[in-house]
Design a protein around this motif. Structure first.
Motif, PDB file in Angstrom:
ATOM      1  N   GLU A 220       0.830  -1.206   0.000  1.00 54.93           N
ATOM      2  CA  GLU A 220       0.000   0.000   0.000  1.00 54.93           C
ATOM      3  C   GLU A 220       0.861   1.251   0.000  1.00 54.93           C
ATOM      4  O   GLU A 220       0.592   2.215  -0.742  1.00 54.93           O
ATOM      5  CB  GLU A 220      -0.926  -0.014   1.210  1.00 54.93           C
ATOM      6  N   SER A 224       1.261   3.937  -3.217  1.00 56.40           N
ATOM      7  CA  SER A 224       0.979   5.356  -3.026  1.00 56.40           C
ATOM      8  C   SER A 224       2.173   6.208  -3.442  1.00 56.40           C
ATOM      9  O   SER A 224       2.020   7.225  -4.131  1.00 56.40           O
ATOM     10  CB  SER A 224       0.628   5.606  -1.560  1.00 56.40           C
ATOM     11  N   ASN A 253      -4.418   1.649 -11.900  1.00 50.44           N
ATOM     12  CA  ASN A 253      -4.521   0.609 -10.874  1.00 50.44           C
ATOM     13  C   ASN A 253      -5.709  -0.310 -11.105  1.00 50.44           C
ATOM     14  O   ASN A 253      -6.609  -0.405 -10.301  1.00 50.44           O
ATOM     15  CB  ASN A 253      -4.627   1.260  -9.483  1.00 50.44           C
ATOM     16  N   HIS A 254      -5.762  -0.953 -12.250  1.00 50.32           N
ATOM     17  CA  HIS A 254      -6.759  -1.997 -12.414  1.00 50.32           C
ATOM     18  C   HIS A 254      -6.118  -3.243 -12.975  1.00 50.32           C
ATOM     19  O   HIS A 254      -5.059  -3.193 -13.525  1.00 50.32           O
ATOM     20  CB  HIS A 254      -7.879  -1.675 -13.394  1.00 50.32           C
ATOM     21  N   ALA A 263      -3.779  -5.368  -9.730  1.00 49.26           N
ATOM     22  CA  ALA A 263      -4.176  -4.237  -8.898  1.00 49.26           C
ATOM     23  C   ALA A 263      -3.667  -4.439  -7.472  1.00 49.26           C
ATOM     24  O   ALA A 263      -3.790  -5.528  -6.904  1.00 49.26           O
ATOM     25  CB  ALA A 263      -5.698  -4.092  -8.894  1.00 49.26           C
ATOM     26  N   THR A 264      -3.097  -3.383  -6.903  1.00 53.65           N
ATOM     27  CA  THR A 264      -2.529  -3.487  -5.558  1.00 53.65           C
ATOM     28  C   THR A 264      -3.589  -3.899  -4.539  1.00 53.65           C
ATOM     29  O   THR A 264      -3.321  -4.707  -3.644  1.00 53.65           O
ATOM     30  CB  THR A 264      -1.900  -2.144  -5.147  1.00 53.65           C
ATOM     31  N   GLU A 265      -4.811  -3.360  -4.686  1.00 52.11           N
ATOM     32  CA  GLU A 265      -5.841  -3.706  -3.722  1.00 52.11           C
ATOM     33  C   GLU A 265      -6.173  -5.202  -3.764  1.00 52.11           C
ATOM     34  O   GLU A 265      -6.503  -5.804  -2.735  1.00 52.11           O
ATOM     35  CB  GLU A 265      -7.104  -2.871  -3.942  1.00 52.11           C
ATOM     36  N   ASN A 266      -6.079  -5.805  -4.945  1.00 51.75           N
ATOM     37  CA  ASN A 266      -6.339  -7.244  -5.046  1.00 51.75           C
ATOM     38  C   ASN A 266      -5.226  -8.053  -4.384  1.00 51.75           C
ATOM     39  O   ASN A 266      -5.474  -9.074  -3.732  1.00 51.75           O
ATOM     40  CB  ASN A 266      -6.478  -7.655  -6.502  1.00 51.75           C
ATOM     41  N   ARG A 267      -3.989  -7.593  -4.548  1.00 54.85           N
ATOM     42  CA  ARG A 267      -2.863  -8.275  -3.905  1.00 54.85           C
ATOM     43  C   ARG A 267      -2.962  -8.154  -2.385  1.00 54.85           C
ATOM     44  O   ARG A 267      -2.716  -9.119  -1.653  1.00 54.85           O
ATOM     45  CB  ARG A 267      -1.549  -7.685  -4.415  1.00 54.85           C
ATOM     46  N   VAL A 268      -3.301  -6.960  -1.917  1.00 45.03           N
ATOM     47  CA  VAL A 268      -3.438  -6.750  -0.467  1.00 45.03           C
ATOM     48  C   VAL A 268      -4.568  -7.611   0.087  1.00 45.03           C
ATOM     49  O   VAL A 268      -4.432  -8.229   1.158  1.00 45.03           O
ATOM     50  CB  VAL A 268      -3.683  -5.264  -0.159  1.00 45.03           C
ATOM     51  N   ALA A 269      -5.674  -7.686  -0.651  1.00 50.34           N
ATOM     52  CA  ALA A 269      -6.806  -8.495  -0.189  1.00 50.34           C
ATOM     53  C   ALA A 269      -6.409  -9.962  -0.056  1.00 50.34           C
ATOM     54  O   ALA A 269      -6.807 -10.640   0.904  1.00 50.34           O
ATOM     55  CB  ALA A 269      -7.986  -8.347  -1.152  1.00 50.34           C
TER      56      ALA A 269
END
Length: 307
Positions: A220, A224, A253-254, A263-269
């Motif tokens: 994250e 950023s 970021n998709h 996508a970073t959010e998918n990796r973090v999830a």
């Protein structure tokens, strides 16, 4: 298996290279391209890691450095069952990192000065573990060879307008189309390789350092920072973008076709889900790398970013 994948990749990129050579110079151009590709294959296998490190002006970090970066990498490499890789520092404010090398015995991990300033010790351990996972999975050979070939194919395609033979066979429109399509094909190969390997390296990196949340938090922060801060060396050498833990080129970021990274959010999830499982079967080591064993040299305090 990693060597088989690399051989298949080299063959595919060689075929694409020959195709561009044929469009530029006919049969003679294809033969010349084949000869050049053979030399490039050999050169890429032995030297592409050093080329990439030079592109980014990476400087070696000696054992006993004041920040303890070398010691941390060595301990995580032992956790991963790997030989100790060489460690490099890249002087750029953008937080990022990559690994390179043709095999685990000839590997290197490079981190940026921006990464050192923006992450905690634990987050940095997560990033180093991710890069070590790429080395253990033999991703580094594939990614480095792809970077070398993609750059060469793009350069070769740009020469097309200067060769009259290609215009005679294809016409101006065909030549212009080839100039765009050949680099695009090489870029798509890069993207497919990077996107499919990042999730696996995230999971394995969490297992190596013992804490998925360390890497999740680091991703994250890196995403950023990379979105706001330029990486000029990466901009000059876009063929290496897929090697970094987060795209250094300010991509969208998709999980789109043209994204070099998931996508970073998918990796973090995925990492958060891994952490929430806990206990047996989660894939996380029972003995994580504890904060007390992470080097503290060079710290401003016990919890903040590295000095």
């Amino acid at each position: 298996m990693g060597y088989v994948k690399t051989a298949i990749l080299m063959a595919a990129m060689t075929a694409l290279f020959m195709g561009v050579g044929y469009l530029i110079g006919g049969s003679g151009g294809a033969v010349i391209a084949l000869a050049v590709a053979a030399v490039m294959n050999a050169f890429s296998w032995w030297n592409s890691d050093r080329m990439v490190l030079r592109m980014h002006n990476a400087q070696p970090v000696a054992p006993g450095d004041r920040l303890g970066l070398h010691a941390m990498t060595a301990e995580l490499a032992r956790n991963a069952g790997l030989p100790e890789p060489k460690v490099y520092l890249i002087d750029t404010p953008q937080p990022n990192a990559f690994a390179t090398g043709r095999n685990p015995a000839n590997a290197a991990v490079a981190v940026t000065s921006g990464l050192m300033r923006s992450l905690t010790r634990e987050e940095l351990a997560g990033v180093i573990a991710h890069e070590l996972a790429h080395i253990r999975n033999h991703d580094t050979a594939i990614m480095t060879v792809t970077a070398t070939f993609a750059g060469a194919i793009s350069m070769l395609a740009n020469f097309a307008l200067f060769f009259g033979g290609s215009r005679e066979r294809m016409g101006l429109i065909g030549t212009l189309a080839m100039m765009f399509l050949a680099p695009l094909a090489a870029a798509l190969v890069q993207m497919a390789i990077s996107r499919t390997r990042e999730y696996a390296a995230d999971k394995a990196g969490a297992e190596i350092c013992g804490q998925p949340l360390w890497l999740a938090s680091a991703l994250e922060k890196i995403a950023s920072g990379a979105a706001r801060i330029d990486n000029h060396a990466a901009e000059r050498n876009p063929a290496t973008a897929h090697m970094f833990i987060i795209n250094p080129l300010h991509a969208h970021n998709h999980d789109s076709l043209f994204a070099t990274h998931p996508a970073t959010e998918n990796r973090v999830a995925a990492l958060l889900a891994m952490a929430s499982e806990g206990g047996p079967g989660s894939g996380v080591r029972a003995q994580p790398l504890s904060s007390s064993r992470v080097p503290r040299a060079g710290k401003r305090n016990g919890d903040g970013p590295w000095a």
